[in-house]
Scaffold this active site. Sequence first.
Site, PDB file in Angstrom:
ATOM      1  CB  SER A 119      23.735  36.607 -66.337  1.00  0.00           C
ATOM      2  OG  SER A 119      23.877  37.590 -67.286  1.00  0.00           O
TER       3      SER A 119
ATOM      4  CG  HIS B  86      22.239  36.138 -71.646  1.00  0.00           C
ATOM      5  ND1 HIS B  86      21.040  36.600 -71.192  1.00  0.00           N
ATOM      6  CD2 HIS B  86      23.173  36.612 -70.797  1.00  0.00           C
ATOM      7  CE1 HIS B  86      21.237  37.333 -70.114  1.00  0.00           C
ATOM      8  NE2 HIS B  86      22.524  37.354 -69.850  1.00  0.00           N
TER       9      HIS B  86
ATOM     10  CG  HIS C 143      22.314  42.542 -72.005  1.00  0.00           C
ATOM     11  ND1 HIS C 143      22.479  41.269 -72.482  1.00  0.00           N
ATOM     12  CD2 HIS C 143      21.954  42.425 -70.700  1.00  0.00           C
ATOM     13  CE1 HIS C 143      22.249  40.408 -71.495  1.00  0.00           C
ATOM     14  NE2 HIS C 143      21.918  41.076 -70.410  1.00  0.00           N
TER      15      HIS C 143
ATOM     16  CE1 TYR D  51      26.522  42.736 -72.664  1.00  0.00           C
ATOM     17  CE2 TYR D  51      25.308  43.794 -70.883  1.00  0.00           C
ATOM     18  CZ  TYR D  51      25.774  42.659 -71.500  1.00  0.00           C
ATOM     19  OH  TYR D  51      25.501  41.433 -70.969  1.00  0.00           O
ATOM     20  CD  GLU D  52      23.839  41.019 -76.096  1.00  0.00           C
ATOM     21  OE1 GLU D  52      23.876  40.081 -76.915  1.00  0.00           O
ATOM     22  OE2 GLU D  52      22.939  41.139 -75.232  1.00  0.00           O
TER      23      GLU D  52
ATOM     24  CG  ASN E 263      28.859  41.300 -58.526  1.00  0.00           C
ATOM     25  OD1 ASN E 263      28.018  40.925 -59.349  1.00  0.00           O
ATOM     26  ND2 ASN E 263      29.206  42.554 -58.384  1.00  0.00           N
TER      27      ASN E 263
ATOM     28  CG  HIS F 142      30.089  37.362 -67.629  1.00  0.00           C
ATOM     29  ND1 HIS F 142      28.867  37.923 -67.322  1.00  0.00           N
ATOM     30  CD2 HIS F 142      29.818  36.368 -68.509  1.00  0.00           C
ATOM     31  CE1 HIS F 142      27.904  37.297 -67.993  1.00  0.00           C
ATOM     32  NE2 HIS F 142      28.461  36.341 -68.725  1.00  0.00           N
TER      33      HIS F 142
HETATM   34  N1  HPA Z   1      27.238  45.709 -61.976  1.00  0.00           N
HETATM   35  C1  HPA Z   1      26.420  45.753 -63.051  1.00  0.00           C
HETATM   36  N2  HPA Z   1      25.803  44.678 -63.542  1.00  0.00           N
HETATM   37  C2  HPA Z   1      25.991  43.516 -62.906  1.00  0.00           C
HETATM   38  C3  HPA Z   1      26.828  43.398 -61.776  1.00  0.00           C
HETATM   39  C4  HPA Z   1      27.484  44.567 -61.288  1.00  0.00           C
HETATM   40  O1  HPA Z   1      28.239  44.544 -60.298  1.00  0.00           O
HETATM   41  N3  HPA Z   1      26.791  42.099 -61.393  1.00  0.00           N
HETATM   42  C5  HPA Z   1      25.958  41.458 -62.247  1.00  0.00           C
HETATM   43  N4  HPA Z   1      25.479  42.320 -63.173  1.00  0.00           N
END
Ligand code: HPA
Length: 284
Positions: A35, A66, A88, A90-91, A244, A258
Amino acid sequence: MTLPVMYSRLDYEAAAAVIRQYSALMPDVGLVLGSGLSRMADEIVSATVIPYAKIPRCPQSTVPGHEGTLVIGHLEGVPVVAQRGRTHLYEGYTPEQVTFLIRVFALLGVKTLILTNAAGGVNPAFRPGDVMLVNDHLNFVGMAGNNPLRGSFADADEPVRFISTSHAYHADLRRKAHEIAQEAGIALQEGVYVCVSGPNFESPAEIRFLRMIGGDAVGMSTVHEVLVACHAGMRVMAMSGITNQTIDQIDSTATVSHDEVLEAGGLLVPRMSAIVRGVLRSMA
Ligand code: HPA
């Protein structure tokens, strides 16, 4: 496109054959760019770009940031193939589907895999913009049974069932990454990447738990690819770009989004790219 639940060796060979029609280059190194980090692929010279849609049975990226192309060319004089954007769990993809291109990389001759990802900082010392070299992982997804090596490659010439992961992140590559970072004046953290399935960001209790068990960064990718690369005998290096800080207290006013993950790419791309390029230079 309907994707198989289980791939056979013929599927990987068919994909490799199509890629070879686009480019005769034999890549030594595979890159997986996560990402916000896809821009690193712009630095590849004499590039051939192949959309995933042109590769038979290849899962398509559906996440903003992506792009979904393979880029084949030279970086620092080394022949490389880069996944510009990954898929991923989750997709909706299976672990075997998200690692499809890693098996194809092995057939193309890739011996070393360098992966990048965006991750949340679990270690309280980490700040957005920091780069963490992965030295080990906690694979929640794989330990719970969603493992890309489950059932895979049963039709290989010499299927190996039980692989060691105690040297998954190659010591020479880690040493080299630290050397390069030091020369370039980049502070390089090192630590344990926790793989979760996502797509939700973690709850505060989950973050406190991940910290307690030794996690330094958390993300939704990478380890599936690392396992397949180890299974295929590749040397692996992985780096997390900390996008983050994670939230460890309920009712905190902070949030994770995101957009924040993609924005931090601006700081991270030059740092991660300098390290990747330095490691490649040492291999040229
Ligand atoms: N958690 C999970 N995946 C991530 C995060 C997060 O805080 N930041 C970027 N990808």
